[in-house]
Structures are given as C-alpha cells and as structure tokens.
Design a protein around this motif. Structure first.
Motif, mmCIF file in Angstrom:
data_model
loop_
_atom_site.group_PDB
_atom_site.id
_atom_site.type_symbol
_atom_site.label_atom_id
_atom_site.label_comp_id
_atom_site.label_asym_id
_atom_site.label_seq_id
_atom_site.Cartn_x
_atom_site.Cartn_y
_atom_site.Cartn_z
ATOM 1 N N GLU A 163 -14.136 -1.197 35.976
ATOM 2 C CA GLU A 163 -14.111 0.109 35.338
ATOM 3 C C GLU A 163 -12.673 0.515 34.982
ATOM 4 O OE1 GLU A 163 -16.867 3.843 36.419
ATOM 5 O OE2 GLU A 163 -17.515 1.762 36.600
ATOM 6 N N ALA A 164 -11.748 0.255 35.930
ATOM 7 C CA ALA A 164 -10.348 0.613 35.696
ATOM 8 C C ALA A 164 -9.775 -0.176 34.535
ATOM 9 C CB ALA A 164 -9.535 0.358 36.955
ATOM 10 N N ALA A 170 -11.098 1.005 31.321
ATOM 11 C CA ALA A 170 -10.473 2.268 30.931
ATOM 12 C C ALA A 170 -9.149 2.009 30.223
ATOM 13 C CB ALA A 170 -10.244 3.135 32.169
ATOM 14 N N LYS A 171 -8.527 0.851 30.511
ATOM 15 C CA LYS A 171 -7.270 0.521 29.814
ATOM 16 C C LYS A 171 -7.547 -0.163 28.491
ATOM 17 C CE LYS A 171 -4.312 -0.069 33.859
ATOM 18 N NZ LYS A 171 -3.719 -1.093 34.726
ATOM 19 N N GLU A 201 -15.824 -5.386 28.396
ATOM 20 C CA GLU A 201 -16.448 -5.571 29.711
ATOM 21 C C GLU A 201 -16.334 -7.019 30.197
ATOM 22 O OE1 GLU A 201 -20.467 -4.151 30.192
ATOM 23 O OE2 GLU A 201 -20.480 -4.900 32.274
ATOM 24 N N ARG A 259 -16.660 8.807 43.200
ATOM 25 C CA ARG A 259 -17.666 8.858 42.122
ATOM 26 C C ARG A 259 -19.066 8.604 42.662
ATOM 27 N NH1 ARG A 259 -15.093 5.343 37.517
ATOM 28 N NH2 ARG A 259 -15.644 3.853 39.094
#
Lengths: 886, 118
Positions: A34-35, A38-39, A43, B73
C-alpha cells in the motif's frame, strides 16, 4: 487492544502458531504494498518490491515457527512442574491433616522397603562396588584350570603357581599383573604371640591397584633389604600399634622371622580382599616366612591369585587369548605340571572373586533378597487397602473437586502423588536406619572392603523402590476410589459399593496370607534343614574334642626345628590330666576347605580324562584316634616315619572307589603322579565329613611323612573343655621353651561357627516371615471388620430373631478362617515349590511336614486373633440400637 | 541519498535498534521497519525477514511481549511492547554502544577527539 472474537474462539482449541506467523507476515506485506502504491507504483511491481525487501519469507516463517514451538514447550513444562508442585503441596497438607494415618502407612512402607533396602546395601557392598583401586574398570582377575577337569563351571576359576605367574607377568596385553595369596601368620610382640591375617603380594601389587602406601614402601623390588620388608594396613597400624610413627623401620617377628616395617597403607584404602588384611608381605620373603621352600619355584603349587590391569584398549577376551598362548608354551616346556592348563580372564567387578561367588553365596543372597521382596509385596498390599479405604472416605472431597472441573486423570494423579510422597517419606526413614549399618558392621568386625555404605547406588535404589512402590500400590486404589465415587453418586449410597470393594480386599488379603505362609515355610524349612544337619553324624566324635593352632616359636624355616618344638608341645599336652589323645595335622574338620592333590594308583584302570585329584590331609601320629574316627581295616598312623617313606590311611569311600572289593591295606600308591614317591596304604578309616556337615563323604586320604603334618592341634579330653582351656595355656607356657597355642576352640564351637551363615539366613527369613504374618494379620483384621460392619443390619435381625451371640461369633470367625484356609493352602503349595527349588540349588532334602503343620497352626491362631475383635463387635450388636441408627 | 550503512556493521545492533523502536510504545512489525527507515534517514535497509526473526527471538527471551490488535486502519496486526526486562536490556545496549562508538572513534579519527595532538 482486544483480541477479535473469532481468534478467541480459535484459542479455545489451542493457538495455531503457524497461522499466526502467516497472518503477521501478510499484514506486513499488505502495508508495504500500500505504501509503495501510494508513491505511484503499480500493484504488481509494488508486490514484487515488497517481497524483495522482505527477503527469504519461507525461511523466516519456519525459523519463527520453531522459536514459538520451543517457547510453547517450555511453557507447557513449567505448567506441568507447577501442577506437580501443587500436587505435592496438597499431598503434604493432607498427610499433615491425618497424622495417625500418615504414621501407620509410612511405618508399614518403611517395614517393607527397609528390609529390602538393607539387604540391597549388603549385596551392593559385596557384589556391586568396584574394587578400591584407580580406574577399577581396567582390572581383571586371572584364573587357571585344568582344561579337562571342568565338571563344575566354578572349577574354571582356579589359582596359579608363582612360577607360572613370574612367566606370565611379562604379557604385553597387561599394563601390570599382580599376584597375591592369603597367609595366616603369628606375630610376636613383647613376648606375646597373636595371629594376624597377612597377604603375600608381588611387589607391583600396589602399583597395579594404583594405590601407593601412604608412608614408606618397599625399598627394593624384591621387598627384602637385609630382612624381609612388610607394609602394614592402616587399621592394624592404628588399632594394634597405636599409630606410632616410630614403628616405621623397626622390626616385628612374623612366624619366628624378623621382618622390617617398611610402610603403612593409606587410611582410606579399604583393601581389595573380602577379608581383613593386617599386613602385606612380599613374595620374596614368603618361602622363609611360610616354610614352603618350593613356593616360588614349584609350578604345581597353585596357591596364588592373580589380578591384572589390562593395557589400554585390550579386552579381557584378548588378554585371555594372549595368556592362553603363553600358557601353551609353558605346557610344552613343563608337561609334568602345565600340560592342558587353560587361562580365564574376567573383569574384577567386585571384591568377591568368582571362585567364591558361585556355589553358596548367590543362591543364599538370592533367597534372602527374595524373602524381602515378598515382604515388600505384602506391605504393599496392606498399604493399598488402607489407601483404598481412605480414597473412599474422601469421596465427598473428590466429588467436590470433580464438580469444580478437575479431570478424573488429574485427581488420580493427585492420589498417586500422595502415595509416592508417603513412600518417599518411608524411604527417608529407611535410609536413616540403613546409614547406621556401616558403623554396626565396623563394630562387629566386618572388613572395610565389604562394609555396606549408603552410596549413590543404595540411595538411588531406595528412592526408585519408593517411587515404584508408591506408583504400583497407589494407582490401583486411586482408580478404584474414583470408580466407586462414580458408582456411588449414580446409585446413591455406600452400600452398593461395598460388595465390589470387599471382593477386591478379600483377594488381596488372601494373597498376603499366602505369601507370608510361603515365607514362614521357607524359613522353617531352612531351620529344619539346619537342625537336621546338626543331628547328622559327622563321622568323628565332636564331644570332648578341642582344636587349636600351634604357634611355632622357631618359625618354620627349618622343618627339623619345627619337628622338635611340635614334639615338645604334643608331649606337654599329652601330660595334662584328662587328655586322652593329641595329634597334629594340616587341618581339623570344618576349619578350611582343605587341599586336593593328584595321585597314581597302580592297578587302577585310569580313564584318559579322569581327574585323579583327591582331598588330602597331612597329619602326624594318632590323627584318627584323636578325632574318634574308627579304623575299619589295617592300622592308625603312628610312630615316626622317615620322610622318604610316607604312609597313608584312606577312607572307606576312597577304598571303594579305587580298589572296589579288594582291601588296599599293604598296597602302595604314588603321590603326585606315576613317578612320584610311593606311599604305603596302612589302613582304611570310616568315612567322616571334613568340610561341612552338608557334604556327602568324598574319597580322601591322610598322609603321614616325617613331620607333624601342620600346625593344627587336636586334643581329645574326657573332661570339661573349659577347664582344659586353662590347663593347656599353663602347660604350654611352663618349661624351658615357652610355647603357645592360639584359637583354642572346642569342636562344638567350630561346628556352630561353620553353620553360622546358614543360621543367620534361616533366622532372617523366619523373622521376615513373622513380620509378614503380622502385616497379613492386620490386613485380615481390616477386611473382616469392614465386611462385618456392612452386615450389621443382618446381625441385628438375626439376634432379634433369637440367634445367640456364639452363633454370630462363629459366623465371623468362620468367614476369617475361610480366607486363612484359602491363603494358607496356596501358601503351602508355593512354599513347598520354593523349598524344592532351594534344595536344588543348595543341596539337601528340604520338604518339611512338621514346618508345614507349624505354619498352618500359626496361621490359624493369627487368623482367629485377627477376627476376634470384629467377631465380638458383631455379636454385641443390639437390635434396638441398630434400628435406632437406621 | 545519504551513505548506506552496510548490513555487516549494524548486524549486532539490530536487537538494540528494535528495542529502541519500541521504547515509545507498542508497534507492529511494519511500523517498526518503517520507523527505523525514517529515523535513520534511509541509511539502513533492514531485511524484513531478519527483523521478524529478531522480534520472535526477543519475545521468546521475554524482552518484548506480543498481542494481537487493530492497526490504525483497522486491520488485524500483531503489536510488540517492551517488558521491564527489555527496557533494562535496551539501557545496557545503549551504554555498550556509546562506549564502543567512542572507542572506535578515538582510534579511527584521532584528530577530532585529541585536538592538541595535531
């Protein structure tokens, strides 16, 4: 941070460590992906990068799993230990709550395991303790024997001659080979003569043992520096010489010879012989001190025992093969003496050499040990029934604990823990008592080498027996108690559980009665056999016969001087009023195992493999008359005989064996072998028992040479042996030359002494049997009381209907006696079987009707006594009280 | 990008780094990893496999304890927290490290610590 509910549900079935790890890693990867996304990564590439940064995922998973499993194991162990700890605390508490019960059970168990542990500690000292030497595992005993003469396996373990030893000791298979032999010698100090036990040893004896003397040592390899040098045992040095350091270097008179004290053994050296050793004498000095000129050179003189230390890496088998090869060489070099000699090398595992172990000791030890095991079982049965009763009494407490969620297994474990703790408490008592044994043994003169001690083996044995006892006799009652708890709570009432419990107890108590009858019968059989032996005719006249040891003041280096002094002694003894005959010889009956020597009988058809060794005694004139053995044919030894013309008297068995119907008187036999000196047979004497009362008379002969045959003096008197004792001492002391006798005993004493071990065994077994009977009686009392208490209502009704008290008493006694009858019958059958087995091992006829009858009577009496109290109680039942109690 | 510290240098100190990461309170594994990266200004890149092996070992030794919880989360995550033993361990590690660094520094860069010698 609460656990999610689904996880908590799962935890009920135990944690799943592998799934936990997977969850943890999956969360990590998701976060990382996910991190990265985000950059701005896609996927797919984010997942690839996350995996790359994680490294070796599967290895980490398995490493973490193993760490977790290890931790879980540790936790489980801790929990288990804690629960055992809880059980222990609980057990101690419940023991404390019932001190009377605890005392009764602990002392019953202590009785059972005490006798057993005490006997074990004796056997441990005799059979299991390694020799008191450095690295005893390398030590072996070396035996020789005639290859073809092995009728009995123990014949393999024969002695060697010193001359053979001197040739064998160079064997490279051995780091060292030492020789030794016992010597009973006279020590003269301050004008007094006393008898000591010496050990003649090769000069490497202490080196081979790895136990150098504490002070001093032989100054030359031969152990002779001017005078022979001796090394004193520490015990002799401190007990007899007052631990005087000044005696080192001074002289002592040993068998009339002056010897120098060269050293003292260290105080903690127990010795490796099963008897006391007061001093060690080198072989170099032995011929002069023993008077046996040929001791070091004659290969036929086999009186030496060998102890070796194997070279590193050499097995006993290899050592035996090496010595056998050397012995073969000696056999062809000296066929006269050494043909067909074979060697045996065995590990020296205990202070008892193999030649002493076989015939008597092992069966005897097995018998006594077996008796204690039976007693252990009997006490176990008592304890089991007490524990069962207690478990049933505690059913309320157990029911409460069950309903609080303790599993039945846990409760059983709790009960068994209690019985193990009780048994361990008993083993503490036993160990405290057994630890007194060494001092007791030292007090009655048991040699240090065989003194029992409480060592690791005894400690481990006592604890192991206690734990085993607690488990075996605790588990049954615990399970039965739990079961009866369930039964009762379902059916409501003790009455329903009673019959089942009573049946179990009846069986147990019957077994107890049977086992104690077995012990009584065996003990009684031993005693009766002993008494029967005592009534046996030994073949000579015991009454009025005295035995002594002549202490030769000249030493016996000169046979001539010995003859003169012994002759003076015999004359002085004969002059004592009341003395009717005096003789001397190499042995008196029951004082030693005697000696066997070979002979050749012209005209007798010798088989090629026949062992022509016959039991031999050397003696002077009047030997048979003094002993009171009748001469059947020919005449008695008498007068003086030249050394070159020996004469013999043979016994009936020997005459029958070698001459059959012919009369041997007047014929000649050859001593040693066909080329040995010829000896005329001058008489045939009646058979007599010389070595033990139990022996069947064997062929033997008595030889008379120039001298007196030995230093054993026989004196026959018509008067009181006690009075004679005094006049003998007086007669020996007066005159120009003071002479002395030691060990002046009546034959009766010698006879009793020869039976003392057998008597100790039969007494021990009988005492154990009586204790066992006592325990069985307590058991019977318990069962009868319990069963009769259950029939109170029935008795009340019977009495109300007019049955008299004697009727009720008879019923109760009948019940108890029925159990005793069954137990007794089984016990008698077992006992007769056991006696048969024992007679097979020890010889003799052992079936015993009088003992069977005595055991039966004793058993019935004890059974009646055990039932008397419950019977009176039952007869005293009052119907009114009984109804009131309903 | 700052100088990367090769793994062989911080290998022996990984335990101390993790304990320090937990000094301020409970964290889950990913949190520890990213805290180390951020705080070291990306000088270290610790392999995640090594991080988790170290975490589990320290849990076994009783320096840290773990509990399942929810992440910021709301996802299920395993959180680690220092035990009193772990806290003592951290203090002693920091002391050792300081002494070590000072000693190495004195040897490798003598001029800075002993200005008079120049």
């Amino acid at each position: 941070m609460n656990e999610p509910i689904w996880r908590r549900v799962l935890r009920l079935h135990g944690p799943d460590p592998r799934a936990d790890i997977r969850d943890e890693f999956a969360f990590h990867l998701e976060e990382r992906i996910e991190a990265l996304m985000a950059k701005g990564m896609t996927e797919a590439s984010a997942r690839e990068e996350a995996l790359r940064r994680f490294g070796n995922l599967s290895r980490a998973e398995s490493t973490c799993y193993h760490i977790g499993a290890r931790q879980a194991r540790r936790v489980r162990w801790r929990e288990r230990l804690e629960s055992v700890g809880q059980d222990l605390v609980y057990a101690l508490k419940s023991m404390g709550r019932a001190p009377g019960f605890t005392l009764a059970v602990v002392s019953t168990i202590a009785l059972g395991i005490g006798a057993n542990t005490a006997v074990f500690s004796l056997l441990n000292a005799l059979l299991l303790q390694p020799l008191d030497a450095a690295q005893p595992g390398q030590l072996v005993r070396v035996y020789t024997s005639e290859g073809h003469a092995l009728r009995d396996p123990s014949d393999r373990f024969g002695a060697s001659s010193y001359a053979d030893y001197a040739d064998l000791r160079a064997a490279p298979a051995f780091a060292g080979l030492a020789a030794s032999m016992p010597l009973s010698a006279a020590v003269q100090r301050d004008g007094r003569v006393s008898r000591i036990e010496a050990r003649v040893v090769s000069e490497n004896y202490f080196r081979v043992l790895g136990r150098p003397p504490l002070q001093g040592g032989w100054s030359t390899p031969e152990g002779i520096a001017g005078a022979p040098e001796v090394i004193l045992s520490h015990r002799f040095w401190s007990a007899v010489l007052g631990a005087d350091p000044a005696v080192l270097g001074s002289t002592l008179t040993l068998n009339g010879r002056s010897v120098r004290i060269a050293g003292v053994t260290s105080p903690d050296f127990k010795g490796i012989e099963p008897g006391h050793v007061d001093l060690y004498l080198p072989f170099g000095a032995a011929p002069v001190v023993t008077g046996r000129a040929g001791l070091l050179t004659h290969r036929g003189e086999r009186t030496v025992r060998l102890l070796g230390r194997l070279a590193p890496g050499v097995s006993p088998e290899a050592g035996e093969a090496a010595l056998d090869a050397m012995m073969k060489g000696l056999g062809s070099a000296y066929p006269e003496t050494n043909a067909e000699r074979v060697m045996a090398v065995r590990r020296a595992t205990s202070v008892l050499p193999l030649e002493l172990m076989g015939r008597f000791l092992v069966p005897t030890a097995g018998l006594v040990f077996g008796a204690t095991v039976v007693m252990l079982l009997i006490s176990g049965v008592n304890v089991a029934s007490v524990l069962l009763a207690r478990a049933i009494r505690r059913r309320r407490e157990l029911a409460v604990r069950l309903s609080l969620g303790a599993g039945p297994v846990r409760l059983i474990r709790q009960l068994v823990t209690e019985s193990v703790v009780l048994a361990l408490a008993a083993s503490l008592v036993v160990l405290a008592l057994v630890s007194l044994l060494p001092r007791l043994a030292a007090g009655i003169g048991v040699p240090p080498s065989v003194q029992p001690s409480v060592d690791g083996a005894v400690l481990g044995y006592a604890v192991a027996v206690a734990i085993g006892f607690g488990l075996v006799f605790g588990l049954g009652p615990a399970i039965a108690g739990m079961r009866s708890e369930v039964v009762e709570s379902l059916r409501g009432g003790e009455a329903n559980a009673r019959p089942a419990r009573a049946r179990t107890q009846q069986v147990l108590v019957t077994a107890q009665l049977a086992l104690s009858t077995l012990l009584l019968l065996v003990g009684g059989g031993l005693l009766e056999n002993l008494n029967r032996q005592q009534r046996l005719d030994p073949g000579f006249e015991v009454e009025g016969l005295m035995v002594a040891q002549f202490e030769d003041p000249s030493g016996i280096e000169s046979p001539e001087r010995h003859r003169v002094f012994a002759g003076v002694a015999v004359e002085r003894l004969r002059a004592i009023p009341g003395v009717t005959a005096v003789s001397m010889g190499s042995m008196a009956p029951f004082t030693s195992d005697g000696m066997r020597s070979s002979l050749h009988i012209p005209g007798y058809p010798e088989q090629p493999d026949e062992n022509m060794e016959v039991f031999t005694i050397s003696a002077g004139p009047d030997y048979f008359r003094t002993l009171g053995i009748p001469i059947r044919s020919g005449r008695e030894l008498s007068g003086r005989v030249p050394d070159t013309l020996p004469r013999v008297v043979v016994n009936r068995s020997m005459a029958r064996r070698y001459w059959g119907e012919r009369n041997p008187v007047g014929t000649f036999i050859r001593l040693g072998n066909a080329s040995g000196p010829a000896a005329e047979v001058i008489g045939v004497a009646a058979d007599a028992r010389f070595r033990s009362l139990a022996e069947v008379p064997v062929p033997m002969y008595v030889v008379q040479r120039g001298g007196w045959g030995g230093n054993t003096v026989l004196i026959r008197t018509g008067g009181d042996p006690e009075l004679l004792r005094l006049s003998v001492r007086g007669a020996m002391a007066e005159g120009d030359v003071p002479l002395s006798l030691s060990r002046l005993d009546s034959m009766e004493e010698v006879l009793q002494g020869s039976l003392s071990l057998a008597r100790a065994v039969s007494d021990t077994v009988l005492v154990i049997g009586l204790l066992a009977l006592l325990l069985a009686a307590l058991g019977l009392y318990g069962v009868v009381s319990y069963v009769m208490a259950g029939r109170t209502r029935e008795f009340g009704i019977r009495i109300a209907l007019g049955a008299g008290a004697p009727n009720i008493t008879r019923m109760v006694l009948g019940y108890g006696l029925r159990l005793a009858l069954i137990g007794g019958t089984v016990g008698v059958l077992l006992g007769l079987g056991a006696l048969r087995l024992i007679s097979g091992m020890l010889g003799g006829n052992w079936t015993s009707t009088s003992m069977t009858a005595a055991a039966a009577v004793l058993l019935s009496l004890v059974a009646i006594l055990a039932c008397l109290i419950p019977a009176r109680r039952a007869a005293g039942t009052s119907p009114v009280n009984m109804l009131r109690a309903e | 990008m700052p100088t990367r510290v090769p793994e062989r240098l911080f290998h022996g100190t990984l335990d101390a780094l993790i304990l320090q990461a937990l000094a301020g309170g409970a964290r889950h594994g990913y949190d520890i990893a990213s805290w180390l990266e951020t705080t070291s200004a990306d000088a270290f890149s610790i392999e995640d496999a090594a991080l988790y092996t170290a975490l589990h070992k320290m849990e076994e030794r009783g320096w840290i304890e773990a509990e399942w919880g929810l992440s910021s989360r709301k996802k299920r995550a395993k959180f680690y927290r220092l035990t009193p033993t772990g806290r003592r361990q951290l203090a002693s590690r920091v002391g050792e490290w300081t002494a070590y660094v000072e000693a190495v520094d004195r040897i490798l860069r003598p001029s800075r610590l002993a200005p008079g010698a120049a």
